[in-house]
Design a protein around this motif. Sequence first.
Motif, PDB file in Angstrom:
ATOM      1  N   ARG A   1       0.855  -1.185   0.000  1.00  0.00           N
ATOM      2  CA  ARG A   1       0.000   0.000   0.000  1.00  0.00           C
ATOM      3  C   ARG A   1       0.892   1.236   0.000  1.00  0.00           C
ATOM      4  O   ARG A   1       1.982   1.224   0.548  1.00  0.00           O
ATOM      5  CB  ARG A   1      -0.999   0.008   1.141  1.00  0.00           C
ATOM      6  N   LYS A   2       0.399   2.280  -0.649  1.00  0.00           N
ATOM      7  CA  LYS A   2       1.178   3.503  -0.740  1.00  0.00           C
ATOM      8  C   LYS A   2       1.379   4.060   0.664  1.00  0.00           C
ATOM      9  O   LYS A   2       0.413   4.284   1.387  1.00  0.00           O
ATOM     10  CB  LYS A   2       0.444   4.521  -1.609  1.00  0.00           C
ATOM     11  N   PRO A   3       2.647   4.288   1.054  1.00  0.00           N
ATOM     12  CA  PRO A   3       2.890   4.861   2.385  1.00  0.00           C
ATOM     13  C   PRO A   3       2.358   6.287   2.468  1.00  0.00           C
ATOM     14  O   PRO A   3       2.326   7.012   1.467  1.00  0.00           O
ATOM     15  CB  PRO A   3       4.419   4.863   2.485  1.00  0.00           C
ATOM     16  N   SER A   4       1.940   6.694   3.661  1.00  0.00           N
ATOM     17  CA  SER A   4       1.433   8.059   3.865  1.00  0.00           C
ATOM     18  C   SER A   4       2.517   9.075   3.519  1.00  0.00           C
ATOM     19  O   SER A   4       2.244  10.104   2.904  1.00  0.00           O
ATOM     20  CB  SER A   4       1.015   8.264   5.320  1.00  0.00           C
TER      21      SER A   4
ATOM     22  N   TYR B   1       7.536  -0.370   5.666  1.00  0.00           N
ATOM     23  CA  TYR B   1       7.200   0.819   4.872  1.00  0.00           C
ATOM     24  C   TYR B   1       6.029   0.565   3.928  1.00  0.00           C
ATOM     25  O   TYR B   1       5.066   1.327   3.897  1.00  0.00           O
ATOM     26  CB  TYR B   1       8.447   1.269   4.104  1.00  0.00           C
TER      27      TYR B   1
ATOM     28  N   ASP C   1       2.946   0.688   6.540  1.00  0.00           N
ATOM     29  CA  ASP C   1       2.908   2.161   6.482  1.00  0.00           C
ATOM     30  C   ASP C   1       3.578   2.811   7.691  1.00  0.00           C
ATOM     31  O   ASP C   1       3.034   3.737   8.293  1.00  0.00           O
ATOM     32  CB  ASP C   1       1.454   2.653   6.340  1.00  0.00           C
TER      33      ASP C   1
END
Lengths: 201, 201
Positions: A79-82, A118, A122
């Motif tokens: 998942r795209k990290p914040s 990461y 996340d």
Amino acid sequence: MSKPIDFYFDFSSPYGYFASTCIEELAAKYGRTVKWHPLLLGAVFKTTGAAPLPLVPLKGEYALHDFERSARFYGIRYRKPSEFPLSTQAAARAMLWIRKQYGEEKAVAFCKAVYNAYFVDDLHIGRPEILAQIAFGLGLDAARVIDGSNDAEIKEQLREDVDAAMKRGVFGSPFMLVDGEPFWGFDRFAQLEAFLKNGTI
Amino acid sequence: MSKPIDFYFDFSSPYGYFASTCIEELAAKYGRTVKWHPLLLGAVFKTTGAAPLPLVPLKGEYALHDFERSARFYGIRYRKPSEFPLSTQAAARAMLWIRKQYGEEKAVAFCKAVYNAYFVDDLHIGRPEILAQIAFGLGLDAARVIDGSNDAEIKEQLREDVDAAMKRGVFGSPFMLVDGEPFWGFDRFAQLEAFLKNGTI
């Protein structure tokens, strides 16, 4: 005895992370081992004039989409990290110190755990407390890892490693060198495998 | 009836050429046609800040190697043109004029012939006399093609087409759009095929 595959990656690179999930299996299939080299793309980009993918107009938006789609296509958790991208200097230094103190196996386990923290959980891997937590989870002395990764010697070694990588033509993540043959990108794994199998393409 | 695949390419792009050799077969396999859109990467790069691959330090040298290796890997005839990269404005304009005068089929035949002239026969496709020779080989009135491709209307249309492409998120070559889904690069053909097959990835 075949030479190891030199595997260069930046901890903030999704394609580097994808490669990290399967490069050892691929190498083992052809009687090879993997030598893991953390890279600082920020330093490399000063030479190539490139910018972090997400910051490039048009290309950046596409890249964010392609990371997620490629992860689904290959069945990799992602998942795209914040916070993305971020500085990976602290993680790279910690990895080098762990290699020096505890050996290659622990260092590689640390790489995988950092990537997982990461791109799956996340966590902000630019922060020392997160790196400490990861080290602790591997049974390492977390305080010593954070202290040690600030050694002047380790800092200098990382600079030298990144310079040496660029001298070998490395400019992106992931980047694989096998018997002098360069492969850039997770999307070159099919060609990498053909080369491992046949010694030529 | 399924919508066509929008296929964007620059005549000076080896990966665009590779894509051109097999995109129609791939499309037909899933009941699609292909709409061919010549692109001017020079204009696009003004927006993205990118530079032509061969001119980027480290990456440029690798790219030249990767073009040849990828061609061998996929069994595509290719040799590095003596003049590379070059301006593809004249070829793109000629293609648009041929489409307008003779229809899609001749226009696509011209695209393939231009790519072949450049990446197989090492002809300088930036020169009007070479484009005239290619048009003549397709049974077209070569003088009219060269004249027509200098029409103000055709020049304006090419500018508008490139702007419209960027508005759709296109920033490289090859670039494919299928039902709104973007794919950049010949190395995304496996994902493109999965999408054509399943309607999702």
